[in-house]
Each structure stands twice: as structure tokens, then as C-alpha cells.
Design a protein around this motif. Structure first.
Motif, mmCIF file in Angstrom:
data_model
loop_
_atom_site.group_PDB
_atom_site.id
_atom_site.type_symbol
_atom_site.label_atom_id
_atom_site.label_comp_id
_atom_site.label_asym_id
_atom_site.label_seq_id
_atom_site.Cartn_x
_atom_site.Cartn_y
_atom_site.Cartn_z
ATOM 1 N N ALA A 169 0.834 -1.207 0.000
ATOM 2 C CA ALA A 169 0.000 0.000 0.000
ATOM 3 C C ALA A 169 0.864 1.251 0.000
ATOM 4 N N CYS A 170 1.952 1.213 0.748
ATOM 5 C CA CYS A 170 2.885 2.337 0.795
ATOM 6 C C CYS A 170 3.472 2.601 -0.596
ATOM 7 N N LYS A 171 3.869 1.542 -1.269
ATOM 8 C CA LYS A 171 4.428 1.671 -2.617
ATOM 9 C C LYS A 171 3.409 2.309 -3.567
ATOM 10 N N LYS A 172 2.157 1.904 -3.460
ATOM 11 C CA LYS A 172 1.099 2.433 -4.321
ATOM 12 C C LYS A 172 0.799 3.889 -4.008
ATOM 13 N N LEU A 173 0.843 4.243 -2.727
ATOM 14 C CA LEU A 173 0.637 5.643 -2.344
ATOM 15 C C LEU A 173 1.728 6.527 -2.938
ATOM 16 N N LYS A 174 2.960 6.033 -2.893
ATOM 17 C CA LYS A 174 4.073 6.787 -3.477
ATOM 18 C C LYS A 174 3.884 6.946 -4.983
#
Length: 396
Positions: A248-253
Motif C-alpha cells: 500500500a505504501c508503494k502504491k501511495l508513493k
């Protein structure tokens, strides 16, 4: 005359069950009870918060032996002309090397390997309480003499086959079993339906006064970042869903959000998580803070609390975030609706990185939703110290 109580838990590292026990101990009436506390692991961050009236017992001989290096263990065994503990240690070590085991399997293999060299508790108690499933439960059942025995179950777990048979023999020795949520009770009854009259529900106790006080003292984020802070608290283990959080963090970035996502905890997946952060260039976005004995300033100064757990007995960190009026985005684990009202005090989403990512973006970008959630949080009932009354009813 005071009742003699014994509490047993794995350790007092900074985690949900451990914080719950420390809170319970802080509320007990020591004019009525004398309390011993036994730990299988010493030196945890929360030990300093244990009330002075509580007697923390000395480590078991095997606990001290298991902490020795292999060379020290051999030297100890030779000098004492006693290889029983060494043999038990090797039996357990070899037993878990064959394949990946679940936590219940590891606990059983440990107990079957080393229980023969673990000494009985020399004292007779009125009441003995194992405050975590697994080894503390086995120890109280087999090694403690007590008029009554109670077992706390603070996670949602299902057992079958060998594990079910082994643990039934353990739980049969208990007078009562305490589940920390209705869902934890229901799930336990899937495994042991014949315990329906034996299981009580006592929620993990949250004391808002102590949390407010601790949130105003101690360290918090040391960087000078002024943007959106996301916080997750939990052991770095599979059950906490850090793979979901990282994706999810990767997608937010990738979607251009300006944020930092902090994680408080330690555990077996630390190296794996660090490798994912490195490979995916997330070092400025997903920050491991380790363990803090006082996590509350970090919660207080976060903009959003996110829980990506696959299962929880209750979800104590969510309750703490709610008490500090921090909006929550959480996965839909079994016990989540014991405290979450979807769309009111936060968002409950599917157990996937896409759903977590979308939930975070919605909570951040929809200002009307965010404001209404914060307003609702301020109006919510805070804490549940009245649960101590259920404890008193249990222990008398």
C-alpha cells in the motif's frame, strides 16, 4: 486474608497483551491481593511500568540456560555434569528446523521438548492466570499448583488435528477461559464447542487517564517532517500484515501522495521488511522506529493510524488511537467490529493493499469525512476501566 495470585506471560515487550496486563495490574487493589508475575523473557520495555506491589519472579533455570550461547551451554552442562537441559534445547532446535511451523505448533514442540527440565513453581496459589495462549498456558496447567486456574486468550486462533488434541488436554485443566472479545470467543468455540459454559469475555482494559498522561511526555518523531504522518503499531510478523502495508505504501508513493509511514515494533520479519523498503526505494516513506516503551506521543502526533492485521483478538492499538482521537483505517479482521463503526470512527477496508491504499487516500482527501470522523472520535466513550469489575468477579 489476601489472596495469592500468579500471572504468567511470555514477556513484557511492548505489545497488546503485555500493555493490557500492565494496565490490569495498575488497577488491582493490593489490599486484597498479593501478586507474583512470571515471565519467560525478561528485560521487556514495559517492565518498568509494573506496579511496585507486584513481585516479578526470578527467571526459570531453563530460561537462563536458553539465553546462553552454544559454547556457554556446553561449558555449563559439562561443569554441572548434567546434559538434560542441553539435550532438551537441542531437541527443540532440531524439531523446528524441518519446516515452517505455526506459532501453536512451535509452542507445542517447545513444551514437548523442554517441559521435563522446567521446574515446578514452588508456591501454592489461590489463583493462577496464564495471560497469553501457548507456553504460559502450558506452564500454568502443568507446573503450577493453584486452587483455581484461568487462561486468557488474546488472539483469534483456530486449531485442528494434533494441535487441537494437545491443547484440549491443557485447557481441560482450567476452570475458566477468558477471551478478550466476542469474536475471539466465537472462534475459540469453533475449535472447542464443549467449552461454551467455560469461556468468559473480558475486553483488554484501556485506561484513558494513563494514556493521556503518557501521550504528553517522552519522545516522539525526531525528524522535522511537516507533512502527513501515518502510523502502524505491531510486531513485525505475518499476522500483522506488513506485506499489505508495504504494498500500500508503494502504491501511495506511485500515486504522488506526500507522506511518511512509520511502524513501531520488532519481530522476525525485520530483515525482510528492510529488504522490501530498499528494493522498492521506500526509505523516505516507510520508516521502522523499533520498539518504544511509551508509544503514545507517536500516536498523538500522527495524522492517521493504519492497522493491516490479518487477525487480532481485539486490536488494542486501534483502541489507543481512538482514545487519542486519531482517525483509523483498518483491515476487516475478525474482531474489528468490536470497536470500529465503519465510516464513523474510521474506515474498515478489505484485506488487500489496494483497499488499504484507497482507504488512506479517502481519509486524507475527503475533508468532510475526516472532520466528521474526528468529531465522532471526540464524542466516543473513552476507555473501559470498568472491565476490571469483571476481573474482580472472576478472581473474587
Amino acid at each position: 486474608m489476601k489472596k495469592n495470585l500468579l500471572f504468567v506471560i511470555d514477556s513484557l515487550n511492548c505489545a497488546g497483551a503485555e500493555k493490557s496486563l500492565v494496565t490490569l495490574l495498575s488497577l488491582l487493589d493490593y489490599s486484597k491481593y498479593t501478586v507474583d508475575l512470571m515471565l519467560f523473557g525478561h528485560g521487556g520495555e514495559l517492565e518498568e511500568l509494573v506496579p511496585k506491589e507486584v513481585n516479578i519472579l526470578k527467571p526459570l533455570k531453563y530460561t537462563e540456560f536458553a539465553a546462553l550461547s552454544m559454547k556457554q551451554a556446553i561449558t555449563y552442562s559439562v561443569s554441572h555434569i548434567n546434559f538434560k537441559m542441553f539435550s532438551s534445547r537441542m531437541k527443540y532446535s532440531l524439531g523446528i528446523r524441518k519446516k515452517k511451523f505455526s506459532n501453536p505448533q512451535k509452542a507445542r514442540i517447545f513444551w514437548q521438548s523442554v517441559s521435563n527440565v522446567i521446574e515446578n513453581n514452588p508456591k501454592a496459589y489461590d489463583i493462577a492466570i496464564s495471560y497469553a495462549q501457548g507456553i504460559p498456558t502450558f506452564y500454568v496447567a502443568d507446573k503450577v499448583e493453584a486452587r483455581k486456574k484461568y487462561a486468557w486468550v488474546n488472539t483469534s486462533f483456530r486449531l485442528e488435528g494434533q494441535e487441537k488434541l494437545f491443547q484440549k488436554k491443557i485447557y481441560d485443566q482450567y476452570d475458566k477461559i477468558v477471551a478478550v472479545s466476542e469474536s475471539a470467543r466465537e472462534i475459540l468455540l469453533e475449535t472447542f464447542p464443549y467449552y461454551s459454559n467455560k469461556i468468559n469475555v473480558i475486553f483488554d482494559i484501556n485506561n484513558p487517564d494513563s494514556i493521556y498522561k503518557m501521550a504528553s511526555i517522552g519522545d516522539s518523531y525526531e525528524d522535522q517532517y511537516k507533512g502527513m504522518r501515518i502510523l502502524t503499531i505491531g510486531r513485525l510478523a505475518k499476522g500483522k500484515g506488513y506485506d499489505i502495508a508495504l504494498e500500500a505504501c508503494k502504491k501511495l508513493k506511485e500515486r504522488g501522495l506526500k507522506f511518511k509511514w512509520y511502524a513501531l515494533g520488532k519481530g522476525p520479519l525485520k530483515k525482510e521488511i528492510e529488504e522490501y523498503i530498499k528494493v522498492n526505494d521506500l526509505s523516505e516513506h516507510f520508516i521502522l522506529l523499533g520498539v518504544k516503551s511509551n508509544p503514545y506521543p507517536y500516536i498523538k502526533n500522527a495524522d492517521l493510524y493504519v492497522q493491516t492485521s490479518r487477525f487480532e483478538g481485539f486490536g488494542l492499538a486501534i483502541a489507543e488511537a481512538r482514545m487519542l482521537n486519531i482517525p483509523v483505517v483498518t483491515t476487516r479482521f475478525d474482531a474489528v467490529y468490536n470497536q470500529m463503526v465503519d465510516g464513523k470512527n474510521g474506515l474498515v477496508v478489505d484485506m488487500s493493499s489496494d483497499a488499504v491504499c484507497d482507504g488512506i487516500l479517502k481519509m486524507i482527501s475527503d475533508h468532510e469525512l475526516r472532520d466528521s470522523v474526528i468529531e465522532y472520535l471526540h464524542s466516543e466513550k473513552k476507555g473501559n476501566v470498568e472491565e476490571i469489575d469483571k476481573v474482580y468477579q472472576l478472581i473474587g
